[in-house]
Enzyme design. Structure first.
Site, short mmCIF file in Angstrom:
data_model
loop_
_atom_site.label_atom_id
_atom_site.label_comp_id
_atom_site.label_asym_id
_atom_site.label_seq_id
_atom_site.Cartn_x
_atom_site.Cartn_y
_atom_site.Cartn_z
N GLU A 298 39.22 28.52 44.44
CA GLU A 298 38.38 29.49 45.07
C GLU A 298 37.64 29.49 46.25
O GLU A 298 37.77 30.56 47.23
CB GLU A 298 36.84 29.54 43.99
CG GLU A 298 35.78 30.51 44.36
CD GLU A 298 36.24 31.79 43.64
OE1 GLU A 298 36.63 31.86 42.56
OE2 GLU A 298 36.04 32.71 44.62
N ASP A 302 38.72 32.04 49.63
CA ASP A 302 37.67 32.75 50.46
C ASP A 302 37.40 32.25 51.98
O ASP A 302 37.54 33.15 52.60
CB ASP A 302 36.15 32.41 49.59
CG ASP A 302 36.17 32.94 48.38
OD1 ASP A 302 37.05 33.53 47.64
OD2 ASP A 302 34.87 32.89 47.73
N SER A 558 37.36 38.24 43.40
CA SER A 558 36.72 37.20 44.03
C SER A 558 37.44 36.93 45.46
O SER A 558 37.30 36.31 46.41
CB SER A 558 36.26 35.71 43.44
OG SER A 558 37.51 35.46 42.51
N ASP A 599 39.30 56.79 49.07
CA ASP A 599 39.12 57.01 47.50
C ASP A 599 40.35 56.61 46.92
O ASP A 599 41.53 56.79 47.50
CB ASP A 599 39.25 58.54 47.50
CG ASP A 599 38.49 58.85 46.04
OD1 ASP A 599 38.43 57.89 45.13
OD2 ASP A 599 38.41 59.92 45.92
N GLY A 618 36.82 60.63 43.67
CA GLY A 618 35.24 60.57 43.82
C GLY A 618 34.96 58.84 43.08
O GLY A 618 35.99 58.17 42.75
N ASP A 620 34.37 56.00 40.44
CA ASP A 620 34.89 55.91 39.04
C ASP A 620 34.55 54.66 38.95
O ASP A 620 34.57 53.62 39.80
CB ASP A 620 36.37 56.22 38.94
CG ASP A 620 37.35 55.48 40.03
OD1 ASP A 620 37.26 54.21 39.88
OD2 ASP A 620 37.66 56.12 40.96
#
Ligand code: NAG
Ligand code: NAG
Ligand code: NAG
Ligand code: NAG
Ligand code: NAG
Ligand code: NAG
Ligand code: NAG
Length: 640
Positions: A298, A302, A558, A599, A618, A620
């Site tokens: 992790e 990152d 993540s 989008d 749009g 969702d």
């Protein structure tokens, strides 16, 4: 005369004997779902002492939303006028009436005033009570619970009561029904354990990793196989080498490995070899430079990407918690460190916070951190991205609401909070779903399983980030689709939080134009509750240096959250350079100006034996409004 005396005697008798018992006690909180893996073990001895904390109702809290919307709506004349911490504390500190009412209640139960102390902000009262006292006070029974895999113990009750006239003065009391003992990284072990590690299991979880099969070419033609910093720059229009600065929060034992950062930088960001994030330690958090696949994935992911994307400026790393209390370190420990008014402890040396909810510092366990709990010791950065989450069902609404309000308060001060939307599509952590009849988790294969939303994503005051991917064999310039390779973009609807005004038009139009093939048997389809995620970013096939080499691709929201956060940090930096403040709480702006995002219209987020929801034009509940369009965002935010 005679009758008058008698009346007095009767009322005295009522006053002393019947005073508490005639109060109308009401259930204050009742647990709906037993977090997976926990079983009730035994009653607690009545003389055992519990450190009790009472979260007092904050004043003016109902106005929090409108204050935040006023400074966060780009058309408002107060846009960007962030508050000082003093203004926030003054506005929301509990009223003296609230403090008094709760004190009087405790007094009536025989708990005299000097046993009760107040936190600096007045937000909390804390006191030591025996189990017997607590059971009488809250009309409940305390049990020890035990985790079936880890044998970890936890003190809790099923429900608790308070007098009706006290109810409006308190948010919640601990230890009671809460089980927020562990924050889970959002990605999971590929070798999924049959034990179904629940929310609080000691982790054998590893991030979603998959061996790299094809050679890494490191060019833009190869992005559908291998995502690198250059692929993300190409996808979202990020220039290379702009200035920036951002923050990342890590919960111990997750820790980066410095040598892996250097391997990564030597290939993908040469000027950064030997660079490290600026470490801000919270409650004994430190970098644990020992190679460990589960603990490094992790953080390596990152930091390698965030540092490369915002180069040349520094990334700040909040490392939360020592190596001992890892099952208890929570978002609250982090929030305490950046906001003294949130802290439950009286002062920085208090060490009797609730051991059943958050980690206790100084750590009473052998080998633990012996310094004081961090309370307001760090300034909040302006963009904070966190890649962990809970099942919304596993925490109580009161607990979640209080934490959610804290995000709103920090939003008032100009901080943007990003949370990943989690990696199981419409299902909960580890792909688990909820049987509404038995109130327990199942694997979704039976007919009766409800979708499980993810908190803090369901808090309307965070930016929830879902995941996209490049289509198989497609070029980096083609539109992305929702990620459902290895992981599925988390998305759905809260059962706790009302739909915020800023998204109501977008969400209602999704229900109208793309009605989902499921109803109330699967999710809260009332169209009254918060939908998430808000936005998304690539979360598939990240090339990450791990344990010295590039053997794994990493997948997950993540990855998406820090990528999106890096872009917001770049925009803050650009604003700062022309004398403008940080963007702060950004959701209302994004929903009002959806062209700031690309989008995403294809893909689904399967879970619970269903195909999940579908991405559509749009907003969702799969990819939100879409992925960042850096050039448009930059232009917009520089002129607002
Ligand atoms: C609770 O007990 C601990 C340990 O005995 C003590 O240090 C602390 O001051 C007590 N807290 C309160 C609020 O009385
Ligand atoms: C990283 O750089 C080394 C040395 O230049 C090179 O041999 C290796 O192929 C590169 N790896 C990747 C994944 O780009
Ligand atoms: C970045 O971090 C390094 C090492 O901690 C420090 O020397 C440098 O001043 C920092 N740069 C900025 C812009 O904060
Ligand atoms: C609380 O911390 C103080 C000093 O930090 C220490 O002396 C004391 O023993 C601690 N108390 C408990 C109950 O851990
Ligand atoms: C992608 O390209 C490879 C090699 O050209 C081909 O074998 C594979 O079928 C393609 N996959 C898809 C989903 O088009
Ligand atoms: C759905 O949300 C609404 C509005 O918050 C709430 O009243 C209702 O109880 C929720 N339904 C379920 C099944 O949780
Ligand atoms: C989305 O799917 C539709 C039909 O399934 C297809 O025609 C279209 O090309 C797809 N678009 C993208 C961006 O993949």
């Amino acid at each position: 005369m005679y009758s008058s005396v008698l009346v007095i005697l009767i009322s005295l008798a009522i006053g002393t004997i019947a005073y508490p018992s005639t109060w109308d006690h009401v259930v204050h909180e009742r647990r709906q779902v037993m977090p997976e893996g926990w079983n009730r073990h035994s009653r607690l001895h009545p003389e055992r002492v519990l450190p009790m904390r009472i979260a007092l109702k904050q004043s003016n809290i109902d106005d929090l939303d409108s204050h935040l919307m006023r400074i966060s709506s780009p058309d408002s004349e107060d846009y960007g006028k962030h508050w000082s911490y003093e203004e926030i504390v003054d506005m929301f500190a509990p009223s003296p009436d609230t403090v008094q009412a709760v004190h009087d209640w405790l007094l009536s139960a025989g708990i005299i005033g000097d046993r009760v102390s107040k936190s600096r902000s007045l937000g909390w009262l804390h006191l030591n009570v025996s189990v017997g006292e607590a059971e009488a006070l809250l009309r409940t029974e305390y049990h020890l619970y035990e985790h079936e895999v880890t044998r970890q113990g936890h003190v809790a009750c099923e429900a608790y009561h308070v007098p009706r006239h006290i109810q409006s003065h308190i948010d919640f009391i601990t230890p009671t029904i809460h089980f927020d003992t562990k924050v889970l990284p959002s990605r999971t072990n590929e070798k999924r354990s049959g034990a179904g590690f629940g929310h609080s299991g000691r982790p054998p979880w590893l991030p979603k990793v998959s061996p790299i099969a094809k050679p890494i070419l490191n060019n833009l033609q190869d992005c559908h196989n291998n995502v690198t910093p250059d692929c993300l720059r190409a996808l979202y229009g990020i220039p290379s080498l702009p200035p920036g600065m951002r923050t990342n929060v890590k919960y111990t034992p997750q820790s980066y490995l410095g040598s892996d950062l250097d391997v990564f930088f030597s290939n993908y960001s040469k000027s950064q070899v030997q660079r490290r994030p600026t470490l801000l330690s919270v409650d004994g958090g430190d970098v644990n430079d020992i190679p460990n696949l589960g603990q490094n994935t992790e953080s390596n992911l990152d930091l390698q990407y965030a540092m490369a994307l915002v180069n040349p400026l520094n990334v700040t790393l909040f490392q939360v918690g020592d190596m001992i209390e890892t099952d208890y370190t929570s978002f609250n420990n982090f929030l305490d460190s950046i906001d003294a008014s949130y802290c439950s402890s009286n002062d920085a040396t208090d060490n009797v916070t609730s051991p059943t909810v958050d980690a206790i510092y100084p750590d009473p366990l052998p080998g633990g951190y012996t310094g004081p709990r961090n309370c307001g010791g760090h300034a909040a950065s302006k963009v904070i991205s966190t890649s962990y989450s809970y099942n919304e069902h596993d925490l109580s609404p009161a607990y979640e609401t209080r934490q959610c309000n804290e995000y709103a308060k920090l939003g008032l001060a100009g901080t943007t909070f990003l949370y990943c939307s989690s990696d199981y599509g419409v299902a909960g952590s580890q792909g688990r779903c909820l049987d509404p009849t038995t109130k327990s988790y199942n694997d979704g294969s039976s007919g009766s399983s409800m979708f499980v939303p993810s908190f803090p994503s369901t808090c309307p005051y965070v930016l929830s980030v879902g995941a996209t991917q490049i289509k198989p064999n497609a070029s980096v310039t083609e539109p992305e689709i929702a990620c459902s390779t290895k992981i599925a973009s988390g998305g759905g609807f809260s059962n706790v939080f009302q739909m915020p005004s800023y998204q109501s038009q977008a969400v209602k139009s999704w229900f109208r134009n793309y009605p989902p093939p499921y109803g109330a048997e699967r999710f809260n389809n009332s169209q009254l509750t918060r939908g998430y995620p808000d936005v998304s970013a690539n979360g598939a096939r990240y090339v990450v240096a791990l344990l010295g080499g590039y053997n794994y691709h990493l997948y997950g929201t993540s990855a998406s959250a820090p990528t999106f956060g890096s872009i917001l940090a770049l925009i803050n930096e650009a604003r700062m350079n022309i004398g403008k403040g940080p963007i702060g709480f950004i959701n209302p702006t994004l929903y009002a100006h959806p062209y700031l995002l690309n989008d995403i219209v294809n893909g689904t987020n399967p879970g619970c034996g269903t195909a999940g929801f579908e991405a559509s034009p749009g907003w969702d509940p799969v990819t939100g409004l879409g992925t960042p369009n850096y050039p448009r965002m930059l232009q917009f935010f520089l002129s607002h």
